[in-house]
Design a protein around this motif. Structure first.
Motif, PDB file in Angstrom:
ATOM      1  N   SER B 145       0.830  -1.203   0.000  1.00 57.20           N
ATOM      2  CA  SER B 145       0.000   0.000   0.000  1.00 57.20           C
ATOM      3  C   SER B 145       0.864   1.252   0.000  1.00 57.20           C
ATOM      4  N   MET B 146       1.998   1.211   0.718  1.00 57.44           N
ATOM      5  CA  MET B 146       2.904   2.357   0.679  1.00 57.44           C
ATOM      6  C   MET B 146       3.488   2.537  -0.719  1.00 57.44           C
ATOM      7  N   MET B 148       2.029   1.733  -3.504  1.00 53.38           N
ATOM      8  CA  MET B 148       0.964   2.304  -4.333  1.00 53.38           C
ATOM      9  C   MET B 148       0.837   3.795  -4.107  1.00 53.38           C
ATOM     10  N   LEU B 149       0.944   4.209  -2.839  1.00 52.31           N
ATOM     11  CA  LEU B 149       0.841   5.638  -2.545  1.00 52.31           C
ATOM     12  C   LEU B 149       1.993   6.398  -3.188  1.00 52.31           C
ATOM     13  N   LEU B 152       1.373   6.699  -6.822  1.00 50.45           N
ATOM     14  CA  LEU B 152       0.343   7.702  -7.108  1.00 50.45           C
ATOM     15  C   LEU B 152       0.936   9.096  -7.103  1.00 50.45           C
ATOM     16  N   VAL B 153       1.689   9.417  -6.036  1.00 49.14           N
ATOM     17  CA  VAL B 153       2.283  10.750  -5.930  1.00 49.14           C
ATOM     18  C   VAL B 153       3.292  10.974  -7.043  1.00 49.14           C
TER      19      VAL B 153
END
Lengths: 68, 196
Positions: B145-146, B148-149, B152-153
Motif C-alpha cells: 500500500s505504501m 501504491m501511494l 500515485l504521488v
C-alpha cells in the motif's frame, strides 16, 4: 511492455511453485507482483507523457541530455 | 485437463513471441492482452482460480486499458485517424482473434468438465490465499500500500505540466495545443475538466 511480460513470467513461476507444494504463499507473492507491476506502469506511463510533452516524440534517445 | 494446460501454454508462448517481435505498439498490445488471458487459463488449470480471475481483471482489464489509452492519446494530430486506420486494418486482428478463439473453446471445455479434478496439483482457493495474505503477510500488504501511494504521488508529479519550462518550449507547446483545439491548463489554476 516487456517488463510486463517479465513480471508475468516471474509470477507464473511463483504460482507454479505454490501449487506444487499446495501452499498459498505463491499466490500471495503473485498478488504482490501484481501491485508492483501496477505501480511501475503508472510511473512509466507518466514518464512517457512527460517525454512526449517535452520532445514531441517517443524516441528515448531524444532525452539523452541532462540539464547540468 | 493436461491437454488444456499445454494448449494454453502454447498459446501463451506464441502470443508473447508475437508481442516482442511486433514493430507497432498497438499490435503488440493486442497480442499482449491475448498472452495475459492465456496465462490466466494456465493459472486456472494449475488450480489457482482466484489468481486467474485477478489476472484477467487487473492485468488484462485495468493495466492494458491504461496502455491502450496512453498509446492512443500520445499521437493526437492531423494524421492520427489515418494512422489508426492503418493500424486497425482488418488483416491485423486475425492473429489475436484466432488465439482468443482457441482460448474461448478451451474455457468452454473446462466449464463443461468441472469436477474432474485438477491434474497433479491441489487447488488452492481464495480463502487460503486470503488467510495467508492477511495473516503472516500483513507487513507485505502494508508495504504494497505504501508502494501504491508512492506511485500515485510520483505519477501525479511526473505527468504534471512543468512550471519552469524554457520559455520557447512553453510558447511552442501552447501554440501547438491551441492549434489542436486543446484547453490550456496551468498548474495551480484548477483541474482540467476532462480529467478522469
Amino acid at each position: 511492455m516487456s517488463i510486463e511480460v517479465m513480471l508475468n513470467a516471474a509470477g507464473l513461476a511463483f504460482v507454479v511453485a505454490g501449487s506444487r507444494w499446495a501452499q498459498p504463499d505463491g499466490q500471495v507473492m503473485f498478488i504482490f507482483i501484481l501491485a508492483t507491476a501496477a505501480a511501475e506502469v503508472s510511473v512509466g506511463l507518466a514518464l512517457l507523457l512527460q517525454l512526449h510533452h517535452q520532445y514531441k516524440s517517443l524516441d528515448a534517445d531524444a532525452a539523452s541530455l541532462m540539464r547540468g | 485437463m493436461d491437454a488444456t494446460f499445454y494448449v494454453a501454454a502454447v498459446v501463451a508462448i506464441l502470443a508473447t513471441v508475437m508481442v516482442i517481435t511486433r514493430l507497432n505498439a498497438v499490435h503488440a498490445l493486442l497480442y499482449l492482452i491475448v498472452s495475459l488471458l492465456s496465462v490466466a487459463v494456465v493459472f486456472y488449470t494449475l488450480g489457482a482460480p482466484f489468481i486467474a480471475a485477478l489476472e484477467v481483471i487487473i492485468y488484462a482489464g485495468a493495466l492494458m486499458v491504461l496502455f491502450v489509452f496512453v498509446v492512443m492519446m500520445l499521437n493526437l494530430g492531423p494524421q492520427t485517424t489515418e494512422t489508426e486506420r492503418i493500424w486497425l486494418k482488418p488483416g491485423m486482428w486475425t492473429g489475436p482473434c484466432i488465439l482468443s478463439a482457441i482460448l474461448i473453446a478451451e474455457v468452454v471445455y473446462l466449464l463443461g468438465h468441472t469436477g474432474t479434478g485438477q491434474p497433479g496439483a491441489a487447488s488452492v482457493g481464495p480463502k487460503e490465499v486470503g488467510m495467508a495474505l492477511f495473516g503472516p503477510y500483513m507487513i507485505g500488504v502494508e508495504l504494497a500500500s505504501m508502494l501504491m501511494l508512492g506511485a500515485l504521488v510520483g505519477a501525479y508529479h511526473l505527468a504534471r505540466k512543468r512550471e519552469r519550462l524554457e520559455t520557447r518550449d512553453v510558447i511552442e507547446s501552447d501554440a501547438t495545443r491551441t492549434a489542436a483545439g486543446g484547453n490550456l491548463i496551468r498548474p495551480g489554476t484548477g483541474r482540467p475538466s476532462s480529467a478522469a
